[in-house]
Scaffold this active site. Sequence first.
Site, PDB file in Angstrom:
ATOM      1  N   HIS A 284       0.916  -0.825  -0.147  1.00  0.00           N
ATOM      2  CA  HIS A 284      -0.132  -0.181   0.262  1.00  0.00           C
ATOM      3  C   HIS A 284       0.844   1.147   0.314  1.00  0.00           C
ATOM      4  O   HIS A 284       2.043   1.150   0.205  1.00  0.00           O
ATOM      5  CB  HIS A 284      -0.823  -0.112   1.057  1.00  0.00           C
ATOM      6  CG  HIS A 284      -1.783  -1.192   1.503  1.00  0.00           C
ATOM      7  ND1 HIS A 284      -0.904  -1.864   1.622  1.00  0.00           N
ATOM      8  CD2 HIS A 284      -3.025  -1.122   1.437  1.00  0.00           C
ATOM      9  CE1 HIS A 284      -2.416  -3.234   2.505  1.00  0.00           C
ATOM     10  NE2 HIS A 284      -3.354  -2.485   1.725  1.00  0.00           N
TER      11      HIS A 284
ATOM     12  N   ASP B 114       2.279   2.250   3.247  1.00  0.00           N
ATOM     13  CA  ASP B 114       2.913   1.115   4.153  1.00  0.00           C
ATOM     14  C   ASP B 114       4.855   1.727   4.119  1.00  0.00           C
ATOM     15  O   ASP B 114       5.661   1.217   4.413  1.00  0.00           O
ATOM     16  CB  ASP B 114       3.517  -0.605   3.594  1.00  0.00           C
ATOM     17  CG  ASP B 114       1.947  -0.939   3.427  1.00  0.00           C
ATOM     18  OD1 ASP B 114       0.964  -0.575   3.698  1.00  0.00           O
ATOM     19  OD2 ASP B 114       1.288  -1.519   2.613  1.00  0.00           O
TER      20      ASP B 114
HETATM   21  C1  XUL Z   1      -7.257  -6.354   4.173  1.00  0.00           C
HETATM   22  C2  XUL Z   1      -6.119  -6.817   3.466  1.00  0.00           C
HETATM   23  C3  XUL Z   1      -5.502  -5.954   3.078  1.00  0.00           C
HETATM   24  C4  XUL Z   1      -5.614  -6.442   1.651  1.00  0.00           C
HETATM   25  C5  XUL Z   1      -4.721  -5.005   0.648  1.00  0.00           C
HETATM   26  O1  XUL Z   1      -7.909  -7.774   4.854  1.00  0.00           O
HETATM   27  O2  XUL Z   1      -6.671  -7.947   2.851  1.00  0.00           O
HETATM   28  O3  XUL Z   1      -4.592  -5.691   3.495  1.00  0.00           O
HETATM   29  O4  XUL Z   1      -4.795  -7.235   0.802  1.00  0.00           O
HETATM   30  O5  XUL Z   1      -5.032  -3.634   0.780  1.00  0.00           O
END
Ligand code: XUL
Length: 437
Positions: free
Chosen positions: A100, A103
Amino acid sequence: MNEFFSDIQKIEYEGKDSKNPLAYKYYNADEIIDGKTMKEHLRFSVAYWHTFTAGGSDPFGVATMQRSWDNLNGMELARARMHANFEFVQKLGLGYFCFHDRDIAPEGEGLAETNSNLDEIVLLAKKLSEETGIKLLWGTANLFSNPRFVHGAASSCNADVFAYAAAQTKKALEVTKLLGGENYVFWGGREGYETLLNTNMGLEQDNLARFFHMAVDYAKEIGFTGQFLIEPKPMEPTKHQYDFDVATVLGFLRKYGLDKDFKMNIEANHATLAGHTFEHELHLARVNGVLGSVDANQGDSNLGWDTDQFPTDVRTATLAMYEVIKNGGLHSGGLNFDAKTRRASFEPIDLFYAHIAGMDTFAKGFKIAHKLVETGELEDFVNERYSSYSSGIGKDIVDGEAGFYELEKYVLENKTIVNKSGRQELLEGLLNRYILE
Ligand code: XUL
Ligand code: CO
């Protein structure tokens, strides 16, 4: 380069008789199966957030993870983590990572400063990616952690928040493109509701669709050709998430004319939270042509939340890989370990044990599933079970040549109905035979 995991060497394949916990028993990256290496079939990816950003805090206690970058802060910390990411991925011999935006770089005072922090780390990631050949499987925007997203992002009741989410996603698409990301994921963080008493669900869903259309248009404009993926999840953090499961997302995409532009990123623990099996979600996505990528993890059947554990259940991995093989592979997708070591597994070496266990599980599952597909034992049974639709009245139904009148006539003229056993237990035994041999 600064070593962050200095006491760990490159993880090698030693075969199933090895007792070395820092070696692969089943994952043999270079082994060729059907003209492709296992590395190409499995396309494993490390999840940046669980591995380098999260500290192991839970509602009852603070972070526990011990990391060699713990003494750093701000951009220095962000740079160290990105170096650690490439070292880690390289030592495990994986091909990909996922992140993300938030992150990898800290938020600044405003969006401009936040973007410039992100730019600096993305350039570092690009350089390290070029040096190592490790690639970005997918990028995404974190539209859920900051308090501004308290009511959601694209489904927020506040248009200023919708605007912020759009600006943030615009940037996340740009950096994903710059890094050659092969996909872009939308997991609907807080896109859902806590209570219908304060919610205009129709408007929220229309806005979510507007948001996706904006993303598709912008991707076309900048020439981002990666695959868009929606990651279904039924609940958590909100009581009800709009991307509940594959069936719900399919209906949404078709209603809003988005079905040509999106596939799905199926996560095992999200499937089980929705009351489905992992293989159910993969199967439904596959038969509808939208199986794009996988977040490989597992939940705990005794706990009702998203525990994001490393996947170690060979039976589930086998059934998952069966769907993946029947899908002709994952194409631009991969197997991303959206998984975290338990809070009590706080040493860096636990990150290695966890990924090795997950990779060996999926490698073994892949091999078993490959054999199942090759012999066709399961498929033959299923084909035979539906054989009444290959000729006679069944074929007329499938070909659209029989309606209610013809079917009534057929029933009046024909003998009694004879059904055959579904043989579930026989098939469960058959599956075990493949797993245990
Ligand atoms: C949350 C989840 C996230 C997504 C990316 O449950 O799985 O980490 O994979 O936003
Ligand atoms: Co996920």
